[in-house]
Scaffold this motif. Sequence first.
Motif, PDB file in Angstrom:
ATOM      1  N   MET A   1      65.086 -33.880 -45.098  1.00 18.78           N
ATOM      2  CA  MET A   1      64.987 -34.666 -43.741  1.00 18.78           C
ATOM      3  C   MET A   1      63.985 -36.058 -44.341  1.00 18.78           C
ATOM      4  O   MET A   1      63.224 -35.611 -44.734  1.00 18.78           O
ATOM      5  N   PRO A   2      64.515 -37.367 -44.186  1.00 25.69           N
ATOM      6  CA  PRO A   2      63.614 -38.158 -44.449  1.00 25.69           C
ATOM      7  C   PRO A   2      62.447 -38.448 -43.835  1.00 25.69           C
ATOM      8  O   PRO A   2      62.619 -38.128 -42.589  1.00 25.69           O
ATOM      9  N   LYS A   3      61.197 -38.784 -44.174  1.00 25.78           N
ATOM     10  CA  LYS A   3      60.072 -39.123 -43.458  1.00 25.78           C
ATOM     11  C   LYS A   3      59.819 -40.464 -43.469  1.00 25.78           C
ATOM     12  O   LYS A   3      59.759 -41.312 -44.490  1.00 25.78           O
ATOM     13  N   VAL A   4      59.712 -41.154 -42.319  1.00 21.69           N
ATOM     14  CA  VAL A   4      59.215 -42.575 -41.882  1.00 21.69           C
ATOM     15  C   VAL A   4      58.001 -42.636 -41.276  1.00 21.69           C
ATOM     16  O   VAL A   4      57.716 -41.591 -40.619  1.00 21.69           O
ATOM     17  N   THR A   5      57.383 -43.683 -41.294  1.00 21.69           N
ATOM     18  CA  THR A   5      56.312 -44.100 -40.504  1.00 21.69           C
ATOM     19  C   THR A   5      56.343 -45.257 -39.711  1.00 21.69           C
ATOM     20  O   THR A   5      56.871 -46.279 -39.937  1.00 21.69           O
ATOM     21  N   VAL A   6      56.365 -44.855 -38.493  1.00 20.46           N
ATOM     22  CA  VAL A   6      56.539 -45.914 -37.280  1.00 20.46           C
ATOM     23  C   VAL A   6      55.306 -46.157 -36.643  1.00 20.46           C
ATOM     24  O   VAL A   6      54.556 -45.369 -35.857  1.00 20.46           O
ATOM     25  N   ASP A   7      54.873 -47.509 -36.730  1.00 22.02           N
ATOM     26  CA  ASP A   7      53.522 -47.821 -36.180  1.00 22.02           C
ATOM     27  C   ASP A   7      52.668 -46.680 -36.484  1.00 22.02           C
ATOM     28  O   ASP A   7      51.673 -46.560 -35.540  1.00 22.02           O
ATOM     29  N   GLU A  12      59.496 -37.062 -39.310  1.00 20.76           N
ATOM     30  CA  GLU A  12      61.029 -36.645 -39.836  1.00 20.76           C
ATOM     31  C   GLU A  12      61.985 -36.942 -38.991  1.00 20.76           C
ATOM     32  O   GLU A  12      61.807 -36.667 -37.857  1.00 20.76           O
ATOM     33  N   VAL A  13      62.926 -37.407 -39.517  1.00 16.53           N
ATOM     34  CA  VAL A  13      64.144 -37.993 -38.983  1.00 16.53           C
ATOM     35  C   VAL A  13      65.471 -37.299 -39.604  1.00 16.53           C
ATOM     36  O   VAL A  13      65.237 -37.019 -40.522  1.00 16.53           O
ATOM     37  N   PRO A  14      66.613 -37.126 -38.795  1.00 19.28           N
ATOM     38  CA  PRO A  14      67.594 -36.406 -39.153  1.00 19.28           C
ATOM     39  C   PRO A  14      68.304 -37.304 -40.391  1.00 19.28           C
ATOM     40  O   PRO A  14      68.162 -38.572 -40.543  1.00 19.28           O
ATOM     41  N   LEU A  20      66.507 -47.498 -35.726  1.00 16.53           N
ATOM     42  CA  LEU A  20      66.423 -47.555 -34.231  1.00 16.53           C
ATOM     43  C   LEU A  20      66.321 -46.111 -33.688  1.00 16.53           C
ATOM     44  O   LEU A  20      65.402 -45.936 -32.922  1.00 16.53           O
ATOM     45  N   GLN A  21      66.969 -45.353 -34.313  1.00 19.58           N
ATOM     46  CA  GLN A  21      66.905 -43.937 -33.597  1.00 19.58           C
ATOM     47  C   GLN A  21      65.587 -43.064 -34.082  1.00 19.58           C
ATOM     48  O   GLN A  21      64.892 -42.601 -33.535  1.00 19.58           O
ATOM     49  N   ALA A  22      65.059 -43.702 -35.511  1.00 17.62           N
ATOM     50  CA  ALA A  22      63.964 -43.348 -35.903  1.00 17.62           C
ATOM     51  C   ALA A  22      62.757 -43.575 -34.994  1.00 17.62           C
ATOM     52  O   ALA A  22      61.784 -42.882 -34.445  1.00 17.62           O
ATOM     53  N   THR A  68      65.219 -44.152 -44.438  1.00 20.66           N
ATOM     54  CA  THR A  68      65.121 -43.762 -45.468  1.00 20.66           C
ATOM     55  C   THR A  68      63.767 -43.268 -45.967  1.00 20.66           C
ATOM     56  O   THR A  68      62.690 -43.845 -45.349  1.00 20.66           O
ATOM     57  N   ASP A  69      63.610 -42.287 -46.774  1.00 20.12           N
ATOM     58  CA  ASP A  69      62.327 -41.651 -47.032  1.00 20.12           C
ATOM     59  C   ASP A  69      61.161 -42.780 -47.590  1.00 20.12           C
ATOM     60  O   ASP A  69      61.656 -43.540 -48.480  1.00 20.12           O
ATOM     61  N   GLY A  70      59.990 -42.749 -46.811  1.00 13.97           N
ATOM     62  CA  GLY A  70      59.028 -43.493 -47.410  1.00 13.97           C
ATOM     63  C   GLY A  70      59.061 -44.858 -46.507  1.00 13.97           C
ATOM     64  O   GLY A  70      58.096 -45.707 -46.958  1.00 13.97           O
ATOM     65  N   GLN A  71      59.983 -45.268 -45.564  1.00 17.44           N
ATOM     66  CA  GLN A  71      59.904 -46.637 -45.063  1.00 17.44           C
ATOM     67  C   GLN A  71      58.606 -46.658 -43.912  1.00 17.44           C
ATOM     68  O   GLN A  71      58.270 -45.504 -43.434  1.00 17.44           O
TER      69      GLN A  71
END
Length: 667
Positions: A1-7, A12-14, A20-22, A68-71
């Motif tokens: 599962m990709p890991k993203v950073t939001v604010d 982890e997201v599917p 937008l879903q992340a 995607t991973d690392g965003q």
Amino acid sequence: MPKVTVDGVEIEVPQGATVLQACELAGKEIPRFCYHERLSIAGNCRMCLVEVAPGPPKPQASCALPATDGQTIKTDTPMVKKAREGVMEFLLINHPLDCPICDQGGECDLQDQAMAYGRGHSRFDENKRAVDDKYFGPIVKTAMTRCIQCTRCVRFAEEVAGVPTVGMLFRGEDEQITTYLEGAFNSELAGNLVDLCPVGALLSRPYSFEARPWELRKVPGIDVMDAVGTNIRMDVRQRQVMRILPRINDAVNEEWAHDKTRHHVDALVRGRLDRPWVREKGRLREADWAEALEVFAKQFKKAGSKVAAIAGDLLDAETMYAAKALLAGAGSTLLEGRQTGLDYDVSSLAAVRFNTPIAELENADVILLVGSNVRWEAPLVNTRLRKAVRRGAKVFAIGPEADLTYKVEWLGDDVALLGKLPKTAADAIAKASKPVMIVGPAALGAGALGAALAASGPFVKDGWNGFNVLHTAASRMAGLMLGYASKGGIADIEKAKPELVILLGADEVPAANFSSAFKVYVGHHGDKGAAQADLVLPGATYAEKHGTYVNIEGRVQRSERAAFAPGDAREDWTIFRALSDLIGKPLPFDRLDQLRAAMIAEVPELGIDGIVEMKWAPPKLKADASGPVAYPIKDFYLTNAICRASPTMRRCSEELVQGRQYLEAAE
């Protein structure tokens, strides 16, 4: 599962999720107009802009961008804020200032997002464009100058409704949404376009200028227009239900409702029975409750144990239980709910219910329809089947050909085909991992249940039961659980020659049946049942009482009272409670909670919240049925007493089923 950073928050997201879903998983609100969770992605409105790294140094549309991973995603930077203000400014260039007179006012996405994300003023002073209103039929009213071309309606029509007659013409500033040749949008799901429209371009024609959202009290309920058990919200002003909207329930109706569910509401105040009537010398005359109950009690005592109760299609379980308890006191077990004459075997309830959970239908890979026009019998089951077809499922059908909105291989209309399916269908079913058979009311009427059960072997596997019987009456499953089914159907009740027949909202019983019996009609509309009765007692509609309903899959759900019955009408069970005192055998409950407790004590399954567990133990029946089947529903919009009293439903029937043309004044 990709890991993203939001604010600044890592989550982890599917796999396959969008940016937008992340953001929403991280608890961030992202504005949008064109994006909808149940429709394909269009990327039209650009309102969902966010800043994403790595990537170009400009805002990006989050609805169409894969996570995607690392965003690193930022949703509240000055760049994002300025970009959203710019998009909103463009959207409002041509949008008219109709808010004071627009029916969408108070629940409009454009209003809300203009306040939250827009500028305080506009820099454009050019004239706004105007677009001619289009005709979408008797359900949807248009004000196309307000349209922002989000194309939600286009995608819904094509992907969910399966009626791809809505599209876009021209380009740029001249873009217009319209139906094909500007005709009516001929779908039983048309009302959902109004919910989907984020602005006031598509509105409910029957509800226009009736009420404002802040005037309304919102009451949760269960729909009774079919047996699916759609979760609804009844919006009430004072004593009247003004409109009905769907509630989200992913296990049943997702967030859709068909037009019969939404727009029968105008009949809740039309054609109502609001006082008792007694037949004298062949004519009905008004009476008061004291006289009416006295007549009822006299006939009840006179009949002794020769009393029968016929349950209608819209009844709640509490009413049926109260009537059953009343008859039990007289020593009668003459109960029937299949008022049109069906007499299929009910010794195993699992053999006559919808065993595949409705939500699982979209995972089916092969579907066999037997005597079922699913589009009219259960439109929200049909949307699930359409999803399965879009994912690659094959559909075979036995019955007269009909437009089900997806590709079907019609095998013929003789139920004898169940005994020997064509090789293409037999091979596909044998190879399928999740096959589904749906036996409709047309096949039940042809006595094909035994043949269907004999052919059910490939459809029932470990962890999967694909054998399903599709009922059309909201009261059917609860009625079967309460014993409203004689071995030979209503013909069996006739053979018993009852002297008193209680029609519990039963409007489909032929007038010739029980011609020698005294008939008491307990219902809410002056329809066919009241016309043949010797005593008419005014009852309450489903919207005017608390009730328990069991849908086709055996899911127990409860509806709340939204309004009070008009005039002297009373809740049905209270009528039987009052009568029981007069005949000297009082029922053991005085309140609804006591009635419900007594009902649950007798049938514990009616007390659960969810799907009733029913053991799969099908009876061995004759499997020699043959002959053509005929669908029982001839007109989708006029299937019960409430619909037949609705001006909107009659207009839909005339225009969309009978093909009558309505001309504008200038024509």
